[in-house]
Design an enzyme around this catalytic site. Structure first.
Site, mmCIF file in Angstrom:
data_model
loop_
_atom_site.group_PDB
_atom_site.id
_atom_site.type_symbol
_atom_site.label_atom_id
_atom_site.label_comp_id
_atom_site.label_asym_id
_atom_site.label_seq_id
_atom_site.Cartn_x
_atom_site.Cartn_y
_atom_site.Cartn_z
ATOM 1 N N GLU A 146 -11.583 -10.195 6.720
ATOM 2 C CA GLU A 146 -12.761 -9.327 6.693
ATOM 3 C C GLU A 146 -12.375 -8.056 7.442
ATOM 4 O O GLU A 146 -12.315 -8.045 8.680
ATOM 5 C CB GLU A 146 -13.969 -10.018 7.344
ATOM 6 N N CYS A 148 -18.194 -2.663 10.526
ATOM 7 C CA CYS A 148 -17.494 -2.534 9.250
ATOM 8 C C CYS A 148 -18.453 -2.211 8.113
ATOM 9 O O CYS A 148 -18.043 -1.617 7.108
ATOM 10 C CB CYS A 148 -16.716 -3.815 8.944
#
Length: 461
Positions: free
Chosen positions: A195, A233
């Site tokens: 991720e 993110c």
């Protein structure tokens, strides 16, 4: 205790062997064990809520309000038979969590790994030391310390862990470290889910009403500055908007940002001096500085940067080629909003694409003409809290998905199981071959079961 010292004398061989023994014993496969571990996680969340607020404030300067938010069919030729998929635990898995959401991005994959029946090592980020210590202290109290371990330490500890064979590794963090994780995992052919970060674009279509514009701006501001000061993110990295609509959008953004960040505690600080310097250097670029239309002030003592809006900074500047991961928002203008998709496609595939529009055709084009981990219309970041949606990137923004049931699937092997009966045998499956058997097989492959049945009872050849 479930945690390990930061610099163990003899590495992690005994730790990994111990977890493998626990897995092989069947302990973590037991349904009651899985339920008890998940209940333990729930108790942790309930009983330690105030302490969680405290450690997040200590690490990130987050306000408690911000902290609080974030199932086969078998063909007739095999009748009677059953086909099913049986999930089984992978074994011993390693979870690297990150510093910007240090609780959520440790506990959520942990819950999925436990629910799937695995033994787990959690390696929290050393950049959120209070949260890491909290996890090391409390997880062994609420979970089975023989099957769930917390390992503390910095990069050298992560490298030591990756010297061992794991049945799965989940890493959340930067692409640079992700490459190192993949390289080390290759030695043991360890499957890895990544991720990673990316530059998440936000496409803003022309909105006719002031109300729609204000709602859009509220959500853009929330998806940028209200998410750990942009250090996430999924945070909006830059905005794409038509030239003619840009001035109006900027004015509403300015007033909204001022209102949202009226007091210092309304926005988290920058993580540390290293990240502060990186962000400050973006603004020191002469051409970037000339594009500032709001904000721009920095305070090295408090590690804070004022919410900053840029208008058309150079596309080859660092602020437009690197993931910003901070409270700086570039606005890039395009002639037509349709041009925004070409711009997005010219960049690495992002973790998320956001778009604000009432135009259903534009929505369809964005879905069909771009690639990303997710697409969210008329809001930002909130897709992460929708349990029915997977979370993950694509290509440079990551691989593998988790969240809700997808966390269970990430840490499970989907074993295909087929059970056939001895009751009926179709001899056309076997040699010696003839045209009749070939015909039967054609019926099967064409799923023409009526002709197949007629052939079997001798009414048709």
């Amino acid at each position: 205790m479930g945690s390990m010292p930061e610099k163990p004398r003899h590495g992690f061989g005994s730790l990994v062997t111990g977890l493998q023994e626990v897995c092989e014993s069947g302990r973590t496969k037991d349904l009651a064990w899985r339920r008890s571990q998940l209940k333990g996680l729930l108790r942790l969340l309930i009983e330690k809520e105030e302490e969680m607020f405290d450690v997040l404030r200590d690490d990130l300067g987050k306000h408690r309000a911000e902290s609080y938010r974030d199932e086969a069919q078998a063909p007739l030729v095999s009748f009677p038979a059953t086909a099913l998929v049986v999930p089984e635990p992978l074994g011993v898995v390693l979870v690297f969590s990150c510093w910007n959401l240090p609780l959520g991005l440790a506990l959520e994959p942990l819950s999925g790994a436990i629910a799937a029946g695995n033994a787990v090592v959690v390696k929290p980020s050393e950049l959120a030391p209070a949260t890491a210590a909290f996890l090391a202290t409390n997880l062994p109290k609420y979970l089975d310390p023989r099957a769930v371990k917390v390992v503390l330490g910095g990069p050298e500890v992560g490298e030591q862990l990756m010297e061992h064979r794991w049945d799965k590794v989940l890493f959340t963090g930067s692409a640079r470290i992700g490459r190192i994780i993949l390289t080390k995992a290759a030695k043991h052919l360890t499957p890895v889910a990544l991720e990673l970060g990316s530059k998440c674009p936000c496409i803003v279509d022309r909105l006719d009403s002031k109300r729609d514009t204000q709602i859009a701006v509220n959500r853009i501001a929330g998806g940028k500055w209200s998410v750990c000061a942009g250090q996430a993110c999924l945070a909006i990295d830059y905005v794409l908007v038509e030239e003619e609509f840009a001035p109006a959008l900027i004015e509403v953004l300015k007033s909204t940002v001022k209102r949202f960040t009226a007091t210092p505690e309304c926005m988290a600080r920058i993580l540390n001096e290293k990240h502060f310097k990186r962000l400050s250097n973006y603004l020191k670029d002469r051409k970037v500085a000339a594009s500032v239309v709001h904000g721009g002030s920095v305070n090295p003592k408090t590690l804070t940067i004022e919410p900053t809006i840029l208008l058309n900074p150079p596309l080859d500047s660092d602020v437009m080629t690197e993931e910003i991961f901070g409270p700086i928002l570039p606005i890039i203008t395009v002639k037509k909003i349709e041009d925004s998709m070409k711009f997005v496609r010219s960049k690495p595939k992002p973790l998320a694409i956001y778009a604000f529009t009432r135009n259903e055709k534009l929505k369809s084009r964005i879905i069909n003409k771009t690639s990303s981990g997710s697409v969210t219309f008329n809001d930002a970041v909130v897709q992460y809290v929708v349990e029915g949606l997977p979370f993950g990137g694509v290509e440079q923004s990551g691989s593998g998905q988790y969240h809700g049931k997808y966390s269970f699937e990430l840490f499970s092997n989907k074993k295909a199981v087929f059970k056939r009966s001895f009751l009926i045998e179709f001899m056309f499956r076997y040699p010696p071959w003839d045209n009749g058997k070939i015909g039967m097989l054609r019926h099967v492959f064409n799923t023409n079961y009526v002709l197949l049945l007629l052939g079997l009872i001798g009414l048709r050849r």
